[in-house]
Design a protein around this motif. Structure first.
Motif, short mmCIF file in Angstrom:
data_model
loop_
_atom_site.label_atom_id
_atom_site.label_comp_id
_atom_site.label_asym_id
_atom_site.label_seq_id
_atom_site.Cartn_x
_atom_site.Cartn_y
_atom_site.Cartn_z
N MET A 48 38.74 34.45 55.99
CA MET A 48 38.93 35.24 56.34
C MET A 48 37.79 36.37 55.87
SD MET A 48 42.31 34.59 52.67
CE MET A 48 41.62 33.02 53.23
N LYS A 49 37.47 37.68 56.05
CA LYS A 49 36.80 38.15 55.67
C LYS A 49 36.32 38.56 54.45
CE LYS A 49 34.14 42.13 58.57
NZ LYS A 49 34.45 42.82 60.13
N PHE A 50 35.48 38.36 53.76
CA PHE A 50 35.47 39.15 52.54
C PHE A 50 33.63 40.40 52.45
CE2 PHE A 50 38.57 36.17 51.68
CZ PHE A 50 39.34 37.14 49.71
N GLU A 51 34.22 41.05 51.29
CA GLU A 51 32.83 41.86 51.20
C GLU A 51 31.94 40.56 50.65
OE1 GLU A 51 31.67 44.59 51.70
OE2 GLU A 51 33.04 45.49 53.00
N ARG A 52 30.82 40.97 50.86
CA ARG A 52 29.56 39.35 49.79
C ARG A 52 29.67 40.18 48.62
NH1 ARG A 52 23.35 39.16 53.15
NH2 ARG A 52 25.02 38.74 54.85
N SER A 53 29.90 41.80 47.94
CA SER A 53 29.73 41.72 46.95
C SER A 53 31.22 40.62 45.83
CB SER A 53 30.02 43.18 45.80
OG SER A 53 31.12 43.61 46.72
N ALA A 54 31.68 40.72 47.03
CA ALA A 54 33.09 39.85 45.55
C ALA A 54 33.28 38.60 45.90
CB ALA A 54 34.44 40.10 47.39
N LEU A 55 31.40 37.68 45.74
CA LEU A 55 31.61 36.97 45.60
C LEU A 55 30.90 36.32 43.66
CD1 LEU A 55 29.54 35.85 48.58
CD2 LEU A 55 32.18 35.63 48.21
N SER A 56 32.17 35.47 43.70
CA SER A 56 31.41 36.01 41.85
C SER A 56 30.40 34.32 41.99
CB SER A 56 32.84 35.32 41.03
OG SER A 56 32.29 34.77 39.69
N MET A 57 29.29 34.98 41.30
CA MET A 57 28.44 34.34 41.11
C MET A 57 28.46 33.21 39.71
SD MET A 57 24.31 35.11 39.61
CE MET A 57 25.69 35.28 37.98
N GLU A 58 28.85 33.74 39.16
CA GLU A 58 29.22 32.59 37.64
C GLU A 58 30.27 32.01 38.47
OE1 GLU A 58 30.48 35.38 34.96
OE2 GLU A 58 28.54 36.04 34.53
N MET A 59 30.72 31.35 38.75
CA MET A 59 32.42 31.22 39.26
C MET A 59 32.00 30.27 40.70
SD MET A 59 35.86 32.76 38.95
CE MET A 59 35.60 34.27 39.65
N SER A 60 31.31 30.84 41.57
CA SER A 60 30.43 29.96 42.16
C SER A 60 29.60 28.45 42.12
CB SER A 60 29.74 30.45 43.16
OG SER A 60 30.45 31.76 43.96
N LEU A 61 28.35 29.34 40.48
CA LEU A 61 27.62 28.57 40.59
C LEU A 61 28.68 26.91 40.09
CD1 LEU A 61 24.77 30.95 39.50
CD2 LEU A 61 24.98 29.38 41.61
#
Length: 75
Positions: A48-61
């Motif tokens: 899927m294609k997403f905007e980078r701004s849709a990524l969650s820093m806190e949850m990803s870390l």
């Protein structure tokens, strides 16, 4: 403001192969980063294609955080 700066830096530093979580909760792996501010994420549902701004820093870390060994249990 500090949180916004950290999140902007995190989004700029992500690379192909990183495991990420979107703000909506989708878990996946970065397949490619595009110059237009989007990225392709592969998940169990496909690519899927997403905007980078849709990524969650806190949850990803938190997803990539190593699990600490429980030092209380010794054999």
């Amino acid at each position: 403001m500090q949180k916004q700066k950290k999140e902007k830096k995190y989004i700029q530093e992500i690379k192909t192969g990183d495991k990420v979580v979107t703000k909506s909760g989708l878990h996946g792996k970065i397949m490619s980063l595009n110059d237009d501010g989007t990225c392709i994420i592969e998940s169990g549902a496909g690519k899927m294609k997403f905007e980078r701004s849709a990524l969650s820093m806190e949850m990803s870390l938190a997803l990539n955080k190593p699990i600490k060994e429980n030092k209380l249990i010794k054999k």
